[in-house]
Design a protein around this motif. Sequence first.
Motif, short mmCIF file in Angstrom:
data_model
loop_
_atom_site.label_atom_id
_atom_site.label_comp_id
_atom_site.label_asym_id
_atom_site.label_seq_id
_atom_site.Cartn_x
_atom_site.Cartn_y
_atom_site.Cartn_z
N SER A 153 0.85 -1.19 0.00
CA SER A 153 0.00 0.00 0.00
C SER A 153 0.89 1.25 0.00
O SER A 153 2.04 1.20 0.45
CB SER A 153 -0.90 0.01 1.23
OG SER A 153 -0.12 0.21 2.41
N TYR A 202 2.17 1.97 3.52
CA TYR A 202 3.23 1.09 4.00
C TYR A 202 4.55 1.41 3.30
O TYR A 202 5.62 1.32 3.91
CB TYR A 202 2.86 -0.38 3.77
CG TYR A 202 3.81 -1.34 4.44
CD1 TYR A 202 3.87 -1.42 5.83
CD2 TYR A 202 4.68 -2.14 3.70
CE1 TYR A 202 4.75 -2.27 6.47
CE2 TYR A 202 5.57 -3.00 4.33
CZ TYR A 202 5.60 -3.06 5.71
OH TYR A 202 6.48 -3.91 6.34
N GLU A 217 -4.95 -8.86 -0.35
CA GLU A 217 -5.81 -8.11 0.57
C GLU A 217 -5.01 -7.63 1.78
O GLU A 217 -5.20 -6.49 2.24
CB GLU A 217 -6.99 -8.99 1.00
CG GLU A 217 -8.03 -8.26 1.82
CD GLU A 217 -8.70 -7.14 1.05
OE1 GLU A 217 -9.11 -6.15 1.70
OE2 GLU A 217 -8.81 -7.24 -0.19
N MET A 218 -4.13 -8.48 2.30
CA MET A 218 -3.31 -8.07 3.44
C MET A 218 -2.39 -6.92 3.07
O MET A 218 -2.22 -5.95 3.83
CB MET A 218 -2.50 -9.26 3.94
CG MET A 218 -1.56 -8.92 5.10
SD MET A 218 -2.43 -8.26 6.56
CE MET A 218 -3.24 -9.73 7.16
N LYS A 228 -2.90 -4.73 0.70
CA LYS A 228 -3.75 -3.55 0.47
C LYS A 228 -4.10 -2.87 1.78
O LYS A 228 -4.24 -1.64 1.84
CB LYS A 228 -5.01 -3.98 -0.28
CG LYS A 228 -5.86 -2.83 -0.76
CD LYS A 228 -6.98 -3.30 -1.67
CE LYS A 228 -8.04 -4.05 -0.90
NZ LYS A 228 -9.22 -4.38 -1.76
N GLN A 229 -4.24 -3.66 2.84
CA GLN A 229 -4.57 -3.11 4.15
C GLN A 229 -3.35 -2.56 4.89
O GLN A 229 -3.47 -2.11 6.03
CB GLN A 229 -5.25 -4.18 5.00
CG GLN A 229 -6.60 -4.62 4.49
CD GLN A 229 -7.19 -5.74 5.30
OE1 GLN A 229 -6.70 -6.11 6.36
NE2 GLN A 229 -8.28 -6.34 4.79
N GLY A 230 -2.18 -2.60 4.25
CA GLY A 230 -0.97 -2.08 4.89
C GLY A 230 -0.29 -3.08 5.78
O GLY A 230 0.55 -2.71 6.62
N GLY A 231 -0.61 -4.38 5.60
CA GLY A 231 -0.04 -5.40 6.47
C GLY A 231 1.38 -5.80 6.16
O GLY A 231 2.02 -6.46 6.98
N GLU A 280 -6.45 -3.05 -8.17
CA GLU A 280 -5.88 -2.35 -7.02
C GLU A 280 -4.75 -1.41 -7.44
O GLU A 280 -4.61 -0.31 -6.89
CB GLU A 280 -5.36 -3.37 -6.01
CG GLU A 280 -6.45 -4.06 -5.20
CD GLU A 280 -7.09 -5.24 -5.93
OE1 GLU A 280 -7.97 -5.89 -5.34
OE2 GLU A 280 -6.70 -5.51 -7.08
N GLU A 282 -4.49 1.58 -4.77
CA GLU A 282 -4.52 0.91 -3.47
C GLU A 282 -3.27 0.09 -3.23
O GLU A 282 -2.89 -0.18 -2.09
CB GLU A 282 -5.76 0.01 -3.40
CG GLU A 282 -7.06 0.78 -3.45
CD GLU A 282 -8.27 -0.12 -3.64
OE1 GLU A 282 -9.38 0.35 -3.38
OE2 GLU A 282 -8.10 -1.29 -4.05
#
Length: 328
Positions: free
Chosen positions: A168, A171, A229-230, A232-235, A248, A253
């Motif tokens: 992301s 991140y 997905e992880m 994308k969430q900044g994980g 994305e 994203e």
Amino acid sequence: MRDSNLKATEYFEVVARLGTVTKAAVELGVSPSAVSQQIRLLEEQFGVKLFRREKRRLVLTLDGDRLFQTTTQAFSAIRNARNAIARQRETRNLTVRVSPSFGVRWLGPRIGEFAAENREWNIRVDATPDFSAFDTEAVDFDLRYGLGSWTGLTVNCVLHDLVLPLCSPDYLDELQQVSNHPVEQIAAARLIDSVKALYRWDLWLASNRIELDELEYPFRFDRSSMSIEMAKQGGGLALDSVTQCLPELRRGELVPFSTAFDVIDFPAYWFVCPPRHLNRRIVSRFAEWLTRKAAEHDAEARTLLTGFGCTFRPESGPELIEVVPWRL
């Protein structure tokens, strides 16, 4: 015809054809007494005996034989028509087997277009990592993820994997605050591992001559969709293919981690089926549509990555990737 007892006539035809009430009951899925009752009703309606008993078999009388010759032809015609309708309905089914992440993230958003163009067909998508056993399973074709080495089958490349580290924007800002050096950023990053991907972190690091003191994965997923997905969430930092996450990237994203590293470019998604399956018009039609959609996707993906400043390193497959000097 309104006076005819069709149910009793059907039971009569089965008894006459098989020779016993017991066998007829099995075929009809009813009790022997139910069969006998219908035969009695039919004999009462006609006012004649249709069978006479000889030892353990029922033998048609002259009247019974006359009725049987007519009814067996009629019911045979009905059965043939029913089977033909069933076969026709079956031939309007198209069954596709596809790897789960590719099915959800790539094929799923597009297949509605194909369905709209072929409304007379029922389309089933079976999302599983298992390849079809075409000799024993009713599957028209697979969209397989792999290196394309399946003998005895028609194997055509659909799409390439375009693999690079992705994260992301927020991140990426975190990593850039750690250091301006991309290798030091990777050493500090939370690496997200897609365990079933053809090209994983250990191979990518080796191919770029990057050595980490300890290779750890805070997150490991068996589906690329979950890794994306992880990220994308900044994980963390995911090593994945643009094939799976073009939307994305388009929306911002996800962004490439660094343009200092080439995008690994190799064939990974394949249209696979026995050669005879291409004789079905709907299969060849889907293959043509798939080729067109894949070409559109590939052109957009490469244009987008080039716009980010990325360069590409074509490969035949992960097992043939050469280690190249890392460059800034």
